[in-house]
Write a protein that holds these residues in place. Structure first.
Motif, mmCIF file in Angstrom:
data_model
loop_
_atom_site.group_PDB
_atom_site.id
_atom_site.type_symbol
_atom_site.label_atom_id
_atom_site.label_comp_id
_atom_site.label_asym_id
_atom_site.label_seq_id
_atom_site.Cartn_x
_atom_site.Cartn_y
_atom_site.Cartn_z
ATOM 1 N N VAL A 97 25.356 55.621 -120.316
ATOM 2 C CA VAL A 97 25.568 55.997 -118.918
ATOM 3 C C VAL A 97 27.046 55.888 -118.552
ATOM 4 C CG1 VAL A 97 25.108 55.316 -116.527
ATOM 5 C CG2 VAL A 97 23.231 55.449 -118.178
ATOM 6 N N MET A 98 27.711 54.869 -119.080
ATOM 7 C CA MET A 98 29.128 54.718 -118.764
ATOM 8 C C MET A 98 29.961 55.834 -119.395
ATOM 9 S SD MET A 98 29.080 52.256 -116.698
ATOM 10 C CE MET A 98 30.835 52.127 -116.462
ATOM 11 N N ILE A 99 29.575 56.311 -120.560
ATOM 12 C CA ILE A 99 30.271 57.470 -121.139
ATOM 13 C C ILE A 99 30.021 58.697 -120.266
ATOM 14 C CG2 ILE A 99 30.546 58.924 -123.176
ATOM 15 C CD1 ILE A 99 29.497 56.550 -124.848
ATOM 16 N N TRP A 100 28.778 58.839 -119.799
ATOM 17 C CA TRP A 100 28.472 59.901 -118.833
ATOM 18 C C TRP A 100 29.413 59.802 -117.643
ATOM 19 C CZ3 TRP A 100 27.279 59.445 -113.734
ATOM 20 C CH2 TRP A 100 26.764 60.572 -113.075
ATOM 21 N N ALA A 101 29.605 58.587 -117.145
ATOM 22 C CA ALA A 101 30.463 58.385 -115.979
ATOM 23 C C ALA A 101 31.913 58.736 -116.279
ATOM 24 C CB ALA A 101 30.353 56.941 -115.506
ATOM 25 N N ALA A 102 32.360 58.502 -117.501
ATOM 26 C CA ALA A 102 33.738 58.833 -117.865
ATOM 27 C C ALA A 102 33.996 60.325 -117.705
ATOM 28 C CB ALA A 102 34.023 58.396 -119.303
#
Length: 595
Positions: free
Chosen positions: A408-413
């Motif tokens: 999810v954090m990569i998605w957010a990046a």
């Protein structure tokens, strides 16, 4: 011998290093000149024989101990059978030409007579080295000078007498009389540091902290806690480099008597990114800009081999080793220096950085050409490692996995990169980033969501949950009230909340972390639960849990990493930036600060 409870320690800081002072008046932890330097007082992780500086009135009873306003100047009121005394302790903030690392302790008799007792035990190199100590002069004043290898310590004031490998003395004060002791660090091979007026140092230090705190924008029922937490974050920030240490200590255990003991005196990109968010939310864009500049320096030329943490100056190599001569806090061995997790791959880090820089942009701090170029390099790093398994936010030392939180954090990046182009006019392959964002969202829903347990999971293909899943709505992946989030929250409550309402990170019994033993509930995770409840119409239970969390802080408002309800004690490194970041977010969830 039982260790002093963590919550009984006050924290002193000059923005470069810090000291822990017990309620008994003993400085049991101090590293000079930086947070990550070798300690010269290490009784915190052993006994008084590993170095300490006890200064307290004979037969004294501690009446009160407070920080002076919004500072880290500590005033302690004591009563003895013959009188009363105020002991003031602080680490001078160095400005202008003042560059020493030093510490000041002053005793002022306010009634009758008192005897001030000292037990001073210099032990350099984390308690392993007994220095050579001799009486000397510092700019014409008598002093004790202790030297071992590259380090010299100078003590100016009424001098204690040698007693074997320690120094002790008793100094009598009458009403209205005061004595001060000034301890200064210097390299042993350089001239002794300058000696400034203690009154001037105290005035400058008080003004510096107070001026900074006066600009804090805090409101609501927890405004005081927000202010102290922001001050703690500032106190953990190196004023020279801009690097933010995760905590001031090493090896305070996650389980008393256990082996989960880590060195937190370094700069994690994740913690620092969250600090930027907290600073921006409360009006401190200058401090956030300083960290951004630290980031640019630390990973310049290094964006394709990104580290999760660095030294305060941006150092990359933080080898982990153990100190066998120290028994550890509450006999929790080993005591570790350095942190082997520095070499881990943790997929969430780029997302944390991109979110923080996005909030900095929204606060009006413009990116320069270097900053945006660096962010595009970080996105290349994220894409190059898109299919790579990892260690996760909690730095597990077991097998590698795809952690749902990290995905999810990569998605957010990529999401924040797209917003930078569409909302702020930056250049970049926005269509390509949109495709990667969509791919990740599809993958997360297919592999990170478990229909059988009706919850997102810690790792792909697992049935375990993780407190880090509470960050999914925080970063905008879905709404706090989304049915998937509500059912995930229910599963987290079922599996990870203890009988007193405190939240564990994950179930250590799952065996994924590769470590022996267990750990106590993590405070930042419990603060995340407060936020989730507050955002989903459960304000009353959120407020109740928030009050319990605030209630476990030290009397001076300091939080460690964890809290053990069974022991009624704080645990883990202290003071802990992560916990205070969680407090600020949770407090803001009752208001309007978060976007």
């Amino acid at each position: 011998m039982a260790s002093t409870p963590i919550e009984q320690y006050a924290f002193l800081s000059d923005g470069q290093t810090g000291a822990l002072v017990s309620e008994a008046g003993s400085i049991d932890w101090l590293c000079f000149p930086r947070f990550d330097s070798e300690a010269l007082f290490t009784a915190l992780l052993g006994t008084e024989e590993h170095g300490r500086w006890l200064m307290a009135p004979r037969d004294g009873t501690l009446l009160s101990r407070t920080y002076r306003g919004d500072t880290f100047i500590l005033d302690s009121e004591w009563e003895t059978p013959t009188g009363k005394v105020t002991i003031t302790e602080f680490m001078p903030i160095n400005v202008g030409e003042m560059t020493s690392s030093d510490l000041v302790r002053t005793a002022t008799c306010t009634e009758g007579t008192v005897e001030i007792v000292h037990d001073l035990r210099f032990r350099f190199n984390y308690g392993a080295s007994v220095p050579w100590v001799e009486r000397a002069e510092l700019h014409g004043q008598p002093c004790l000078t202790a030297i071992a290898g590259p380090t010299a310590i100078h003590l100016v004031g009424p001098l204690p007498d040698p007693k074997g490998y320690s120094h002790g003395g008793t100094f009598t004060l009458g009403e209205g009389e005061a004595e001060s002791w000034h301890m200064l660090w210097s390299p042993s091979y350089e001239p002794a540091p300058q000696l400034d007026s203690i009154d001037m140092l105290e005035t400058v230090t008080e003004a510096n902290w107070s001026s900074w705190a006066s600009r804090i924008d805090a409101e609501g029922p927890y405004a005081d806690e927000i202010v102290r937490s922001l001050l703690i974050l500032r106190s953990l920030t190196d004023t020279k480099t801009g690097g933010i240490v995760a905590a001031a200590t090493t090896s305070l255990p996650e389980e008393f008597g256990g082996s989960r003991n880590w060195d937190y005196r370094y700069t994690w990109l994740r913690d620092s990114s969250l600090t930027i968010e907290a600073l921006v939310a409360h009006g401190f864009t200058d401090g956030a800009r300083a960290w951004r500049d630290w980031l640019l320096r630390a990973i310049a030329g290094d964006s394709h081999s990104l580290r999760i943490m660095y030294g305060l100056g941006g150092e990359r190599h933080l080898p982990e080793f153990e100190l066998d001569h120290l028994p550890g806090y509450e006999n929790s061995a080993p005591v570790r220096i350095g942190n082997g997790a520095a070499g881990q791959f943790q997929g969430d880090v780029v997302g944390e950085v991109m979110i923080a820089l996005d909030k900095l942009r929204k606060a009006g701090v413009a990116d320069d050409h270097r900053s945006w170029a660096l962010q595009k390099e970080l996105l290349i790093f994220a894409e190059e490692n898109l299919d790579r398994k990892e260690h996760g936010i909690w730095e597990m030392r077991g097998d590698l996995h795809y952690f749902t939180h990290s995905r999810v954090m990569i998605w957010a990046a990529f999401d924040r990169a797209i917003k930078a182009v569409e909302d702020h006019g930056f250049d970049g392959p926005v269509d390509h980033w949109k495709a990667l964002r969509a791919r990740l969202a599809d993958e997360i829903e297919e592999k990170g969501w478990n229909r059988e347990i009706n919850s997102y999971t810690q790792t792909y293909g697992s049935t375990e949950v993780d407190a880090s899943l509470l960050q999914l709505p925080q970063v905008g992946y879905l709404d706090y009230n989304d049915p998937r989030m509500l059912s995930t929250m229910a599963k987290i409550e079922e599996d990870l909340v203890d009988d007193q309402g405190f939240l564990h990170r994950y179930r250590t019994q799952s065996g994924k972390d590769g470590l022996t033993g267990n750990e106590y509930p993590f405070l930042i995770c419990t603060f995340w639960l407060v936020e989730q409840w507050a955002k989903t119409g459960r304000e009353a239970v959120a407020k109740d849990l928030m009050d319990r969390l605030v209630g476990v802080a030290s009397p001076l408002g300091l939080l460690a990493e964890e809290y053990s309800p069974a022991h009624g004690r704080l645990a883990g490194n202290y003071p802990q930036a992560f916990s205070h970041l969680g407090l600020i977010r949770a407090a803001d969830s009752f208001g309007t600060k978060q976007s």
